[in-house]
Design a protein around this motif. Structure first.
Motif, PDB file in Angstrom:
ATOM      1  N   HIS A 207      -7.503 -16.187   8.580  1.00  0.00           N
ATOM      2  CA  HIS A 207      -7.166 -17.290   8.280  1.00  0.00           C
ATOM      3  C   HIS A 207      -7.328 -17.387   6.504  1.00  0.00           C
ATOM      4  O   HIS A 207      -6.677 -17.240   5.503  1.00  0.00           O
ATOM      5  CB  HIS A 207      -8.251 -18.398   8.306  1.00  0.00           C
ATOM      6  N   ALA A 208      -9.184 -17.105   6.046  1.00  0.00           N
ATOM      7  CA  ALA A 208      -9.013 -17.223   4.833  1.00  0.00           C
ATOM      8  C   ALA A 208      -8.296 -16.032   3.892  1.00  0.00           C
ATOM      9  O   ALA A 208      -7.988 -16.528   2.321  1.00  0.00           O
ATOM     10  CB  ALA A 208     -10.293 -17.188   4.465  1.00  0.00           C
ATOM     11  N   SER A 209      -7.955 -15.189   3.804  1.00  0.00           N
ATOM     12  CA  SER A 209      -7.121 -13.885   3.844  1.00  0.00           C
ATOM     13  C   SER A 209      -5.867 -14.378   3.573  1.00  0.00           C
ATOM     14  O   SER A 209      -5.080 -13.071   2.834  1.00  0.00           O
ATOM     15  CB  SER A 209      -8.034 -12.568   3.971  1.00  0.00           C
ATOM     16  N   SER A 210      -4.931 -14.901   4.322  1.00  0.00           N
ATOM     17  CA  SER A 210      -3.976 -14.706   5.179  1.00  0.00           C
ATOM     18  C   SER A 210      -3.195 -12.772   5.928  1.00  0.00           C
ATOM     19  O   SER A 210      -2.119 -12.701   5.872  1.00  0.00           O
ATOM     20  CB  SER A 210      -2.916 -15.134   4.187  1.00  0.00           C
ATOM     21  N   LEU A 211      -4.325 -12.534   5.771  1.00  0.00           N
ATOM     22  CA  LEU A 211      -4.161 -10.779   6.273  1.00  0.00           C
ATOM     23  C   LEU A 211      -3.858 -10.338   7.785  1.00  0.00           C
ATOM     24  O   LEU A 211      -4.544 -11.612   8.905  1.00  0.00           O
ATOM     25  CB  LEU A 211      -5.024  -9.852   5.782  1.00  0.00           C
ATOM     26  N   LYS A 212      -3.546  -9.765   8.940  1.00  0.00           N
ATOM     27  CA  LYS A 212      -3.421  -9.949  10.039  1.00  0.00           C
ATOM     28  C   LYS A 212      -4.844  -9.318  10.481  1.00  0.00           C
ATOM     29  O   LYS A 212      -5.820  -8.288   9.730  1.00  0.00           O
ATOM     30  CB  LYS A 212      -2.207  -8.604  10.455  1.00  0.00           C
ATOM     31  N   LYS A 213      -5.430  -9.771  11.553  1.00  0.00           N
ATOM     32  CA  LYS A 213      -6.621  -9.001  12.405  1.00  0.00           C
ATOM     33  C   LYS A 213      -6.836  -7.067  12.353  1.00  0.00           C
ATOM     34  O   LYS A 213      -7.657  -6.834  11.678  1.00  0.00           O
ATOM     35  CB  LYS A 213      -6.426  -9.703  14.056  1.00  0.00           C
ATOM     36  N   SER A 214      -5.026  -7.079  12.386  1.00  0.00           N
ATOM     37  CA  SER A 214      -4.995  -5.419  12.847  1.00  0.00           C
ATOM     38  C   SER A 214      -5.020  -4.853  10.948  1.00  0.00           C
ATOM     39  O   SER A 214      -5.948  -3.763  11.581  1.00  0.00           O
ATOM     40  CB  SER A 214      -3.633  -4.808  12.974  1.00  0.00           C
ATOM     41  N   THR A 215      -4.849  -5.485  10.123  1.00  0.00           N
ATOM     42  CA  THR A 215      -5.852  -4.839   8.500  1.00  0.00           C
ATOM     43  C   THR A 215      -6.734  -5.268   8.530  1.00  0.00           C
ATOM     44  O   THR A 215      -7.430  -3.722   7.692  1.00  0.00           O
ATOM     45  CB  THR A 215      -4.498  -6.306   7.952  1.00  0.00           C
ATOM     46  N   ILE A 216      -7.398  -6.309   9.403  1.00  0.00           N
ATOM     47  CA  ILE A 216      -9.076  -6.220   8.835  1.00  0.00           C
ATOM     48  C   ILE A 216      -9.603  -5.434   9.608  1.00  0.00           C
ATOM     49  O   ILE A 216     -10.490  -4.268   8.595  1.00  0.00           O
ATOM     50  CB  ILE A 216      -8.952  -7.680   9.841  1.00  0.00           C
ATOM     51  N   TYR A 217      -9.093  -4.692  10.401  1.00  0.00           N
ATOM     52  CA  TYR A 217      -9.450  -4.333  11.232  1.00  0.00           C
ATOM     53  C   TYR A 217      -9.811  -2.438  10.479  1.00  0.00           C
ATOM     54  O   TYR A 217     -10.618  -1.815  10.557  1.00  0.00           O
ATOM     55  CB  TYR A 217      -9.396  -3.970  13.019  1.00  0.00           C
ATOM     56  N   ASN A 218      -8.318  -2.407  10.269  1.00  0.00           N
ATOM     57  CA  ASN A 218      -8.037  -0.887   9.243  1.00  0.00           C
ATOM     58  C   ASN A 218      -9.282  -0.639   8.019  1.00  0.00           C
ATOM     59  O   ASN A 218      -9.089   0.007   7.877  1.00  0.00           O
ATOM     60  CB  ASN A 218      -6.831  -0.958   9.112  1.00  0.00           C
TER      61      ASN A 218
ATOM     62  N   ILE B 230     -11.731  -2.447   7.776  1.00  0.00           N
ATOM     63  CA  ILE B 230     -13.253  -2.167   8.352  1.00  0.00           C
ATOM     64  C   ILE B 230     -13.606  -0.237   8.551  1.00  0.00           C
ATOM     65  O   ILE B 230     -13.907   0.283   8.299  1.00  0.00           O
ATOM     66  CB  ILE B 230     -13.647  -2.893   9.261  1.00  0.00           C
ATOM     67  N   ALA B 231     -12.417  -0.375   9.618  1.00  0.00           N
ATOM     68  CA  ALA B 231     -12.927   1.553   9.718  1.00  0.00           C
ATOM     69  C   ALA B 231     -12.370   2.116   8.669  1.00  0.00           C
ATOM     70  O   ALA B 231     -13.427   3.053   8.531  1.00  0.00           O
ATOM     71  CB  ALA B 231     -11.537   1.812  10.871  1.00  0.00           C
ATOM     72  N   ALA B 232     -11.949   1.821   7.753  1.00  0.00           N
ATOM     73  CA  ALA B 232     -11.432   2.958   6.596  1.00  0.00           C
ATOM     74  C   ALA B 232     -13.108   2.661   5.958  1.00  0.00           C
ATOM     75  O   ALA B 232     -13.309   3.533   4.680  1.00  0.00           O
ATOM     76  CB  ALA B 232     -10.541   2.617   5.727  1.00  0.00           C
ATOM     77  N   GLY B 233     -13.797   1.711   5.992  1.00  0.00           N
ATOM     78  CA  GLY B 233     -15.147   1.876   4.694  1.00  0.00           C
ATOM     79  C   GLY B 233     -14.731   0.712   4.240  1.00  0.00           C
ATOM     80  O   GLY B 233     -15.378   0.882   3.062  1.00  0.00           O
ATOM     81  N   LYS B 234     -13.826  -0.005   3.914  1.00  0.00           N
ATOM     82  CA  LYS B 234     -13.175  -0.509   2.415  1.00  0.00           C
ATOM     83  C   LYS B 234     -13.397  -2.292   2.365  1.00  0.00           C
ATOM     84  O   LYS B 234     -13.648  -2.946   1.574  1.00  0.00           O
ATOM     85  CB  LYS B 234     -11.922  -0.732   2.611  1.00  0.00           C
ATOM     86  N   LEU B 235     -14.294  -2.510   3.547  1.00  0.00           N
ATOM     87  CA  LEU B 235     -14.601  -3.484   4.128  1.00  0.00           C
ATOM     88  C   LEU B 235     -16.229  -3.498   5.520  1.00  0.00           C
ATOM     89  O   LEU B 235     -16.123  -3.274   6.491  1.00  0.00           O
ATOM     90  CB  LEU B 235     -13.024  -4.370   5.208  1.00  0.00           C
TER      91      LEU B 235
ATOM     92  N   LEU C 209     -15.526  -9.543   1.609  1.00  0.00           N
ATOM     93  CA  LEU C 209     -14.051 -10.000   1.262  1.00  0.00           C
ATOM     94  C   LEU C 209     -13.449  -9.761   0.219  1.00  0.00           C
ATOM     95  O   LEU C 209     -12.174  -9.779  -0.017  1.00  0.00           O
ATOM     96  CB  LEU C 209     -14.295 -10.732   2.542  1.00  0.00           C
ATOM     97  N   MET C 210     -13.839 -11.084  -0.716  1.00  0.00           N
ATOM     98  CA  MET C 210     -14.119 -10.920  -1.995  1.00  0.00           C
ATOM     99  C   MET C 210     -13.716 -10.039  -3.105  1.00  0.00           C
ATOM    100  O   MET C 210     -12.032  -9.590  -3.784  1.00  0.00           O
ATOM    101  CB  MET C 210     -14.774 -11.936  -2.934  1.00  0.00           C
ATOM    102  N   LYS C 211     -14.513  -9.087  -2.796  1.00  0.00           N
ATOM    103  CA  LYS C 211     -13.601  -7.697  -3.948  1.00  0.00           C
ATOM    104  C   LYS C 211     -12.856  -7.183  -3.442  1.00  0.00           C
ATOM    105  O   LYS C 211     -12.067  -6.400  -3.945  1.00  0.00           O
ATOM    106  CB  LYS C 211     -15.284  -6.839  -3.214  1.00  0.00           C
ATOM    107  N   LEU C 212     -12.647  -6.906  -1.774  1.00  0.00           N
ATOM    108  CA  LEU C 212     -11.237  -6.275  -1.008  1.00  0.00           C
ATOM    109  C   LEU C 212     -10.105  -7.204  -1.908  1.00  0.00           C
ATOM    110  O   LEU C 212      -8.868  -6.727  -2.195  1.00  0.00           O
ATOM    111  CB  LEU C 212     -11.353  -6.352   0.468  1.00  0.00           C
ATOM    112  N   LEU C 213     -10.175  -8.267  -1.668  1.00  0.00           N
ATOM    113  CA  LEU C 213      -8.729  -8.783  -2.174  1.00  0.00           C
ATOM    114  C   LEU C 213      -8.861  -8.959  -4.058  1.00  0.00           C
ATOM    115  O   LEU C 213      -7.605  -9.132  -4.554  1.00  0.00           O
ATOM    116  CB  LEU C 213      -9.125 -10.959  -1.791  1.00  0.00           C
ATOM    117  N   GLN C 214      -9.986  -8.628  -4.423  1.00  0.00           N
ATOM    118  CA  GLN C 214      -9.669  -8.781  -5.875  1.00  0.00           C
ATOM    119  C   GLN C 214      -9.185  -7.082  -6.092  1.00  0.00           C
ATOM    120  O   GLN C 214      -9.556  -6.655  -7.330  1.00  0.00           O
ATOM    121  CB  GLN C 214     -11.016  -8.937  -6.199  1.00  0.00           C
TER     122      GLN C 214
END
Length: 60
Positions: free
Chosen positions: A17-28, A30-35, A51-56
């Motif tokens: 909700h906060a990022s407007s990304l899809k749930k699958s994107t968030i999990y991707n 996480i799996a890639a070690g970027k979140l 989350l802020m670092k990812l979005l920036q």
């Protein structure tokens, strides 16, 4: 008077909700070690700073 406290961490649903990304994107991310995630009391939470670092564009 209500004092609003900034969120320190998000559930996956809140991060979506906060990022407007899809749930699958968030999990991707996480799996890639970027979140980063933490397990607390059986819940997976995402630190707000991660989350802020990812979005920036600063994620590893």
């Amino acid at each position: 008077m209500t004092i609003e406290v900034p969120k320190l961490a998000y559930s996956v649903k809140e991060a979506v909700h906060a990022s407007s990304l899809k749930k699958s994107t968030i999990y991707n991310y996480i799996a890639a070690g970027k979140l980063e995630t933490r397990r607390v009391g059986g819940r997976t939470i995402i630190p707000a700073a991660s989350l802020m670092k990812l979005l920036q564009g600063e994620a590893a």
